[in-house]
Design a protein around this motif. Structure first.
Motif, PDB file in Angstrom:
ATOM      1  N   SER A 271       0.431  -0.706  -0.078  1.00 13.43           N
ATOM      2  CA  SER A 271      -0.365   0.052   0.251  1.00 13.43           C
ATOM      3  C   SER A 271       0.751   1.211  -0.215  1.00 13.43           C
TER       4      SER A 271
ATOM      5  N   SER B 150      -2.842   7.704   3.137  1.00  6.23           N
ATOM      6  CA  SER B 150      -3.626   8.793   3.712  1.00  6.23           C
ATOM      7  C   SER B 150      -3.261  10.095   3.671  1.00  6.23           C
ATOM      8  N   ARG B 151      -1.163  10.255   3.818  1.00  5.11           N
ATOM      9  CA  ARG B 151      -0.654  10.901   3.205  1.00  5.11           C
ATOM     10  C   ARG B 151      -0.753  12.056   2.115  1.00  5.11           C
TER      11      ARG B 151
ATOM     12  N   ARG C 220       6.937   7.071   7.391  1.00  2.00           N
ATOM     13  CA  ARG C 220       6.199   5.798   6.021  1.00  2.00           C
ATOM     14  C   ARG C 220       5.684   6.031   5.852  1.00  2.00           C
TER      15      ARG C 220
ATOM     16  N   TYR D 171       3.732   2.260  12.917  1.00  2.00           N
ATOM     17  CA  TYR D 171       2.949   1.362  11.935  1.00  2.00           C
ATOM     18  C   TYR D 171       4.020   0.410  11.976  1.00  2.00           C
TER      19      TYR D 171
ATOM     20  N   ILE E   9     -13.430  10.974   0.971  1.00  2.34           N
ATOM     21  CA  ILE E   9     -12.769  12.354   0.318  1.00  2.34           C
ATOM     22  C   ILE E   9     -13.224  13.334   1.222  1.00  2.34           C
TER      23      ILE E   9
ATOM     24  N   MET F 268      -0.897  -1.933  13.688  1.00  2.58           N
ATOM     25  CA  MET F 268      -0.569  -1.866  12.293  1.00  2.58           C
ATOM     26  C   MET F 268       0.412  -2.254  11.808  1.00  2.58           C
ATOM     27  N   GLY F 269       1.000  -3.320  10.702  1.00  2.00           N
ATOM     28  CA  GLY F 269       2.190  -3.013  10.121  1.00  2.00           C
ATOM     29  C   GLY F 269       2.526  -4.451  10.311  1.00  2.00           C
TER      30      GLY F 269
ATOM     31  N   LEU G  16      -5.013  12.163  11.686  1.00  5.19           N
ATOM     32  CA  LEU G  16      -5.481  10.915  11.446  1.00  5.19           C
ATOM     33  C   LEU G  16      -4.490   9.518  11.468  1.00  5.19           C
TER      34      LEU G  16
ATOM     35  N   PHE H 295      -2.647   4.970  14.411  1.00  2.05           N
ATOM     36  CA  PHE H 295      -1.669   4.298  14.853  1.00  2.05           C
ATOM     37  C   PHE H 295      -2.523   3.497  16.480  1.00  2.05           C
TER      38      PHE H 295
ATOM     39  N   ALA I 129      -7.924   4.362  -6.858  1.00  2.31           N
ATOM     40  CA  ALA I 129      -6.084   5.059  -5.838  1.00  2.31           C
ATOM     41  C   ALA I 129      -5.858   4.254  -5.249  1.00  2.31           C
ATOM     42  N   VAL I 130      -6.174   3.197  -4.550  1.00  2.00           N
ATOM     43  CA  VAL I 130      -5.843   2.712  -2.979  1.00  2.00           C
ATOM     44  C   VAL I 130      -5.195   1.494  -3.551  1.00  2.00           C
TER      45      VAL I 130
ATOM     46  N   GLU J 203      -9.152   3.837   6.218  1.00  2.00           N
ATOM     47  CA  GLU J 203      -7.496   4.180   6.125  1.00  2.00           C
ATOM     48  C   GLU J 203      -6.808   3.084   6.654  1.00  2.00           C
TER      49      GLU J 203
ATOM     50  N   ARG K  34      -5.521  11.618  -2.738  1.00  2.00           N
ATOM     51  CA  ARG K  34      -4.457  10.488  -4.064  1.00  2.00           C
ATOM     52  C   ARG K  34      -5.393  10.087  -5.032  1.00  2.00           C
ATOM     53  N   LEU K  35      -6.255  10.514  -4.893  1.00  2.00           N
ATOM     54  CA  LEU K  35      -7.729  10.144  -6.229  1.00  2.00           C
ATOM     55  C   LEU K  35      -6.542  10.962  -7.606  1.00  2.00           C
TER      56      LEU K  35
ATOM     57  N   ASP L 299     -12.660   4.440  -0.491  1.00  3.01           N
ATOM     58  CA  ASP L 299     -11.628   5.441  -0.524  1.00  3.01           C
ATOM     59  C   ASP L 299     -12.280   6.532  -1.251  1.00  3.01           C
TER      60      ASP L 299
ATOM     61  N   MET M 133       2.061   6.692   3.417  1.00  2.00           N
ATOM     62  CA  MET M 133       0.423   5.694   3.722  1.00  2.00           C
ATOM     63  C   MET M 133      -0.287   6.843   2.393  1.00  2.00           C
TER      64      MET M 133
ATOM     65  N   LEU N 180      -7.527   0.205   4.094  1.00  6.47           N
ATOM     66  CA  LEU N 180      -6.384   0.969   2.776  1.00  6.47           C
ATOM     67  C   LEU N 180      -5.152  -0.117   2.394  1.00  6.47           C
ATOM     68  N   ASP N 181      -4.648   0.902   4.366  1.00  2.34           N
ATOM     69  CA  ASP N 181      -3.075   0.619   3.952  1.00  2.34           C
ATOM     70  C   ASP N 181      -2.887  -1.181   4.400  1.00  2.34           C
TER      71      ASP N 181
END
Lengths: 622, 459
Positions: free
Chosen positions: A55, A433-434, A429, A278, B426, B457-458, B447, B452, A92-93, B177, A438-439, B422, A431, B180-181
């Motif tokens: 991701s 969401s950063r 890292r 993370y 928005i 995660m991870g 966020l 976290f 996008a993802v 998120e 992103r779209l 996703d 992500m 998604l991640d």
């Protein structure tokens, strides 16, 4: 004392994922480049997880490829399993991830480096940076060798004053027992560069022969293989894939960890570096999420010709005996033989706010930095920075404008902007969401976003560029045709729609309007569209995405237009923030420390409020 | 933040009576105006107007006529802000003006930030450097004030409700998120149902809040400036001079202003709420007595007092009484009627109260400039600051709520159309940010922190 003395254009310190990209970019752009590593056998080594992408990291790799970097091509050569993550989610993802054959990955990259003209590989530990009047002039090695260069790119990864730890065992080495670089930190400190300490970790490697896979769930690769590199097709790189395996920790595992937590150097305070949230160790996960009954454990091959398996999800710095007990409590690992113990590693790195967005040090002309040295984490993050640092070092020597990617252009832009703007408190890292846009920053359109830039830099050759231009034109042309082609509500159309489970037309509609319907797509409408030209699946993908998500895309583009306005407002290098009376104290301090290049960048500094930005704008407007 | 979008605000005072102006500025000012203003007479359009000309017509909300209005168009760059500016001159009255403004905001404009018209004027090169300094002071002061007062307004129950709403949205965002991640660890299967319920509940809650906002009291903006003095020393004339138009009822009969009048004005970028009081004197007239009591009351809540004396009449007991009330306030002493023969002893007054003195004629306007300068000096030198009781208009809050609601509606539409999660983020993010605006909080690292801390995660 007698010593050797040589001259190059660019010196790259470290041959990990950042260093390889940096050295290749500089050499390919025509500069004599020397790449230093403490061990030639560890070029492009993957000391942690055996995969590339995932991701948002998959996005980075595709962007690297579109700009003419090497990572995508190298993983396409050496992958043993390929997966597109998030396929059920929006485009996008979608994220590409490949399992790598680690040894092959390293070997293939080394071969590419060796075959690149103007690129010299040298095994040596760099101990000192040479500079005159804040301008870098070269480096010195431990053996006293002096290399005069016009630019130096620091890609030291986790090697500066590295220390590997588990339980009460501590070695002063880099990953896998490799020699640490113990001298360079002092040189940096002497130059007034501030250094800090981060920490990360890796799980054990277990002998495949000792694993009972019948107690685990097989994780196969995708049937359809999507290459990372835009230069490859599925047919070019197709191969039989190797599986990964999924199992879980349980209450017994957690109890073992809890009972021994006082023996963890993380909890006892023996490790002082800041670790990533993370990518927590298994002891972190168990202590911080006591309600979670089990955690996933992925057993992944380290390569095709080794029996070592990576235990994803269970990095640790617990003592050896606890590691054995904890791994063996996991179903399928009851008789596990540990080939390499899990360990935590501490290393020196910098706060990247000392860098410009070009990745050059603000205080030293010609000194660049990339990768984990900048406080990031991950192979892909490192490679992306390495590529940009290499490009910008080369362009500086060539007397050209730097290449800056902004947050609306690429994940690489988000990555670098975050690193040089925000004071990251942990290894950074990527992500999705950063990326606020992103779209628009999809992995499927990385070539459309960046090939042009790669071509202008000189890292994309004419042949590849022409193919790209054709693809772009095919997409534009077909989109226009679809928006202009009107279908009447005749019987053929109505019958087709009914069969496809779609509602019949009330009035005439364009093909584009039909493609927008959730239940339809471009491919399905072939029967109604006899005039259709022959286009590639990549073009079809772009057409479907552009039409189906047009509303959202347009909204995001409007946001980008707003964003660009502040981004374009440059702040002069010599601005004196003390002259601006109305800035709040905190904002003034932050602005003085970070010295943003644009008002946009200033607005993203934590502690700088919208009111401060207004004040700044008015001051600049005078 | 500086954006070239189109902004709007009520440009005149928020009082009943007189004419009220809604000012719209920005690239799309004409488009916005066209959506609400319908010229009388066939074939007329504000598009065809040359700069600085006007049309008469109606303000309409859909088919409903809200008010009659004069629409004045000033084309870029020949306007105050150097952008396209449209002024809708309505019949005034707080409720009506608010209605028109809301309509304008719904039609594509954004509520102007404090000082934003002035800011744009500067950025457009309309005002010079010295004025710019003042504007900078103003913006930082006002923004701080805005944050203070919006947080202040949001004390207690309302604030808690907004925080709850935000925390719900953040939770949802963090979950999506995370999935998604780390799709192999967190699944979104069936999540949209839950999200739909939560979002619907949030929309309901916002609707309730919007209703209370509708009923909420008018909140004033600006430095509370009270004009004080005996009857017929020219207080109302002074007010009119400052506003530049005939507003308060002015007669030669003492005691004409029987109630306190409030007007909002901007003097060199400083927002003032000017309160004209009934003259203070011993009175037997009951109606007038109430007015006098109110005047005394408003002294207590004032940030600044403009104490007006009649330069052509000797001071008396009433003046002494007034001066005794002024022991703790910031005061400017105004000696009015310098167009007539002067009898007042300036020195004697400044011996009683230490305050700057300005001599002027409210009737001719002579000396008004000196008053304005005195005012700005006091403000920018920090002598004069804004009372914590002053609120920024709650219209911005209302707009934030309305926009958050719109974003959430889009989330619901997205769920209906089975958009991938996703895409939903928005609009969820937009709603979260809008609500944060009410609390003076941005998204920042919320966020990442939520992801976290809530989700493991991870690998």
């Amino acid at each position: 004392m007698p010593h050797i003395e040589e001259t190059y254009d660019v010196a790259v310190v470290g041959a990990g994922h950042a260093g390889c990209e940096a050295a290749l970019a500089a050499a390919r752009m025509g500069l004599e480049t020397i790449l230093f590593t403490v061990s030639v056998d560890s070029i492009a080594m993957m000391p942690c997880n055996p995969n590339v992408g995932g991701s948002s990291k998959g996005h980075l790799v595709r962007e690297i490829d579109a700009l003419g970097g090497e990572m995508g091509k190298n993983i396409d050569k050496t992958y043993i399993q390929s997966k597109m993550l998030n396929e059920s989610k929006g485009p996008a993802v979608h994220s590409l991830r490949a399992q790598a054959d680690k040894a092959e990955y390293s070997r293939a990259m080394r071969m590419t480096l060796e075959q690149t003209p103007r690129l010299t590989i040298k095994q040596a530990e760099v101990s000192e940076l040479l500079e005159e009047n804040q301008i870098v002039t070269g480096i010195k090695t431990c053996s006293g060798g002096i290399y005069h260069t016009k630019a130096v790119i620091l890609c030291t990864g986790v090697y500066l004053k590295a220390r590997c730890i588990y339980g009460n065992v501590s070695y002063p080495t880099g990953p896998n027992g490799l020699q640490a670089a113990n001298y360079l930190t002092e040189s940096l400190l002497r130059l007034g560069i501030s250094v800090r300490r981060f920490k990360t970790g890796t799980p054990a490697r277990i002998d495949k022969k000792s694993i009972d896979f019948t107690k685990m769930t097989e994780q196969k690769g995708d049937e359809r293989i999507v290459p990372f590199s835009f230069t490859n097709t599925e047919a070019d790189i197709w191969r039989e894939q190797v599986s990964c395996w999924l199992t879980y920790t349980n209450e017994t595992t957690h109890e073992i960890i809890r009972n021994n937590i006082d023996r963890s150097p993380l909890f006892s305070g023996a490790i002082e570096g800041t670790g990533p949230r993370y990518c927590p160790s298994i002891e972190d996960k168990v202590m911080k999420f006591p309600d979670k009954e089990r955690h996933q454990v992925f057993i992944e091959p380290e390569g095709e010709y080794t029996s070592e398996m990576y235990v994803g999800g269970m990095s640790s710095s617990l003592p050896e005996d606890v590691q054995y007990a904890m791994y063996r409590s996991v179903p399928g690992l009851e008789n596990a033989k540990i080939v390499r113990n899990a360990y935590a590693i501490e290393y020196d790195c910098i706060d990247a706010t000392q860098l410009k967005p070009t990745l050059e040090f603000k205080a030293y002309s010609g000194l660049f930095a990339a990768g984990q040295f900048n406080g990031s984490s991950g192979y892909e993050e490192a490679a992306a920075q390495g590529l940009l640092a290499g490009i910008n070092a080369a362009r500086k020597i060539l007397g050209k404008e730097p290449v800056l990617l902004d947050r609306s252009q690429a994940y690489i832009g988000v990555l670098i902007d975050d690193l040089v703007t925000k004071e990251t408190q942990e290894p950074y890292r990527m992500m999705t969401s950063r990326a606020e846009y992103r779209l628009l920053l999809r992995q499927d359109n990385a070539d459309l976003r960046l090939t042009e830039i790669g071509y202008e830099i000189g890292l994309i050759d004419e042949d590849r560029y022409q193919k790209f231009v054709q693809k772009r034109e095919a997409i534009q042309g077909e989109l226009q045709r679809l928006k202009a082609t009107v279908l009447g509500a005749n019987r053929q159309v109505q019958e087709f729609l009914e069969q496809a489970g779609s509602t019949p037309l009330k009035t005439a509609a364009t093909l584009a309007e039909l493609i927008r319907r959730p239940e339809l797509n471009y491919e399905m409408l072939a029967a109604l569209d006899p005039e259709r030209p022959k286009v590639s699946p990549e073009v079809v993908e772009q057409i479907n995405i552009n039409l189906k998500y047009e509303g959202y895309i347009i909204r995001q583009e409007q946001q980008v237009a707003h964003f660009k306005k502040l981004e374009k407002k440059q702040i002069p290098q010599d601005i004196d923030y003390d002259q601006i009376g109305n800035l709040r104290k905190e904002a003034r301090q932050k602005l003085k420390a970070i010295r943003p290049t644009s008002v946009g960048q200033a607005s993203r500094i934590s502690g700088v409020s919208p009111a401060d930005i207004s004040v700044l704008l008015i001051y600049l407007g005078k | 933040m500086y954006q070239k979008d189109t902004i709007a605000a009520i440009a005149t005072g928020m009082s009943n009576g007189g004419i009220g102006i809604i000012r719209i500025s920005g690239q799309e000012a004409l488009d916005v105006a066209e959506r609400v203003f319908y010229p009388k007479g066939a074939g007329k359009s504000i598009r065809e107007l040359p700069g600085y000309s006007a049309l008469f017509g109606e303000i309409r909300d859909g088919k409903t006529v809200v008010d009659e209005a004069v629409c004045l168009v000033m084309l870029a760059p020949n306007s105050y802000t150097t952008e396209n500016v449209v002024e809708l001159q309505c019949h005034g009255g707080i409720v009506l003006l608010q209605k028109v403004l809301e309509l304008v905001l719904r039609s594509g404009a954004r509520a102007a930030e404090p000082g934003e018209f002035t800011k744009r004027a500067f950025l457009g090169g309309r005002i010079d450097i010295t004025q710019a300094e003042a504007v900078m002071d103003l913006i930082s002061a006002k923004n701080e004030l805005a944050v203070r007062s919006s947080v202040g307004q949001l004390k207690g129950n309302l604030s808690r409700q907004i925080k709850d709403l935000r925390s719900m949205l953040l939770q949802a965002l963090a979950y999506i998120e995370s999935a998604l991640d780390d799709p192999e660890n967190y699944s979104l299967d069936g999540y949209s149902g839950q999200l739909q319920m939560q979002t619907e509940r949030a929309v309901e809650q916002i609707d309730k809040l919007l209703q209370t906002a509708e009923e909420g009291k008018m909140i004033r903006e600006g430095i509370r400036t009270v004009i004080l003095g005996k009857p017929n020393v020219g207080k109302s004339s002074l007010l009119n001079q400052m506003l530049g138009e005939e507003r308060a009822i002015v007669t030669e009969v003492a005691g004409t202003t029987r109630d306190t009048l409030e007007e909002a004005a901007t003097i060199q970028g400083i927002p003032l709420t000017i309160i004209d009081t009934a003259g203070i004197h011993d009175t037997v007239d009951i109606v007038e007595k109430i007015g006098v009591d109110k005047a005394k009351n408003s002294i207590r809540n004032a940030d600044l007092i403009l104490y007006v004396v009649d330069g052509a009449r000797p001071l008396d007991k009433d003046d002494e009484q007034i001066m005794s009330l002024l022991n703790q306030q910031k005061v400017i002493i105004i000696i009015n009627k310098i167009d007539q023969a002067q009898v007042v002893d300036k020195l004697w007054i400044t011996n009683q109260i230490s305050a700057p003195v300005v001599e002027l004629s409210a009737k001719t306007g002579e000396g008004i400039h000196a008053l304005k300068k005195c005012l700005t000096d006091m403000f920018f030198h920090g002598t004069l600051s804004v009372n914590d009781q002053v609120y920024i208009t709650n219209l911005r809050h209302k707009q934030a709520l309305t926009e958050a609601r719109e974003s959430l509606t889009r989330v619901l539409e997205g769920i209906q159309q089975k958009m991938p999660e996703d895409f939903l983020t928005i609009d969820l993010t937009a709603a979260y940010e809008q609500l944060g605006y009410m609390l003076g909080e941005a998204l920042g690292d919320d966020l990442a922190d939520a992801i976290f801390s809530k989700f493991c995660m991870g690998k």
